[in-house]
Design an enzyme around this catalytic site. Sequence first.
Site, PDB file in Angstrom:
ATOM      1  N   ASP A  11      -2.857   2.440  -6.107  1.00  0.00           N
ATOM      2  CA  ASP A  11      -1.825   2.513  -5.070  1.00  0.00           C
ATOM      3  C   ASP A  11      -1.750   1.314  -4.148  1.00  0.00           C
ATOM      4  OD1 ASP A  11      -4.248   3.050  -3.890  1.00  0.00           O
ATOM      5  OD2 ASP A  11      -3.478   4.587  -2.551  1.00  0.00           O
ATOM      6  N   GLU A  12      -2.464   0.240  -4.428  1.00  0.00           N
ATOM      7  CA  GLU A  12      -2.344  -0.944  -3.574  1.00  0.00           C
ATOM      8  C   GLU A  12      -2.638  -2.216  -4.347  1.00  0.00           C
ATOM      9  OE1 GLU A  12      -5.290  -1.562  -0.464  1.00  0.00           O
ATOM     10  OE2 GLU A  12      -6.529   0.026  -1.330  1.00  0.00           O
ATOM     11  N   ASP A  61       0.852  -1.183   0.000  1.00  0.00           N
ATOM     12  CA  ASP A  61       0.000   0.000   0.000  1.00  0.00           C
ATOM     13  C   ASP A  61       0.891   1.238   0.000  1.00  0.00           C
ATOM     14  OD1 ASP A  61      -2.172   1.654   0.136  1.00  0.00           O
ATOM     15  OD2 ASP A  61      -2.746   1.123   2.190  1.00  0.00           O
TER      16      ASP A  61
END
Length: 362
Positions: free
Chosen positions: A110-111, A16
């Site tokens: 983003d993860e 993350d």
Amino acid sequence: MNIAIQTPLRKIIHVDMDAFYASVEQRDNPELRGKPLAVGGSAARGVVAAASYEARRFGVHSAMPSVTAARKCPELIFVPPRFDVYKAVSQQIREIFAEYTALIEPLSLDEAYLDVTENHKGMEIATEIALEIRAKIKVVTGLNASAGISYNKFLAKMASDLNKPNGQAVITPKNGPAFVEALPVKKFHGVGPATAERMKRHGIETGADLKAKSLQFLTEHFGKSGPYFYGIARGIDHRQVRPDRIRKSVGAEDTFAVDIDSLDLGRRELKPLAEKVWRYCEAHGIRGKTVTIKVKYSDFTQATRSRTSTQPFSGLADIVDTAEELLESVHPFKRPVRLLGVTLSSLISEGAEIEPQLGFDL
């Protein structure tokens, strides 16, 4: 004699990025470093898409109305989002993941989950893989990432929050059940505020409380989510890392500079949103059967309307027509409208005969 076959434990990493959009902006503009920053919206309009850690200290967070964020942090700097840049950085990060495993399940820009049980490097210790990945991300992008390592997706996700920012944590098979029992259910991934409140009404406030409830009770009160809650209360999550996972929905929305109250203006604003949704579907070879519109009023209350077709919508014109008819169903507007959104769901791949059963929302 019956011989039990034990499934080998998996090694799952959840990576993350830390305050991703805001961190990209601070990386690219040194004047923003160390300052409270919000990506998206403005001091008067819209919502916060992301907040820097400096802004979070004031209680600013994503999805917060910009006017509220500005009130909490008068020195807050608003920056317009640059999604093309975020997508390019996200692709760099995905390429680093691919050096280690093909089993990558992105959740957003983003993860992502990574299954490194078997990996391209032949590395046996997942914590070392996570350290290497985070170090490479820093070298390639200049950004910090946090990671969680565990034997299933739920615990890996929970672990990635334990040492943020720029850290990692491990939850082992030995510690998993006890970790869950001590955790408030409102912090569980997959338990939103409404579900947490429902659980509280049934006397469920911790993982231990959840574990005390029977499968029958959880299914009766929480439907299809019951078995999932029953499992994670015991540190059990059999979901696989799915690199081919299909989204459940794709949507677009816009907050207006000036509230609108005209149906004609509303129709005009819906079309570019539908076009954006359709471009995504065309690019990814998917179609959908359900059109939903979202109407957010000046007082931040909202209304949604949906229509489902027996067959996937075949073109942009059909989606626009349906969205306009749904908008007409909430007109006259009870208050001026500050935001409109269009979402297409019940997605299938082109040529598919059945609807995928698993996916995630944008």
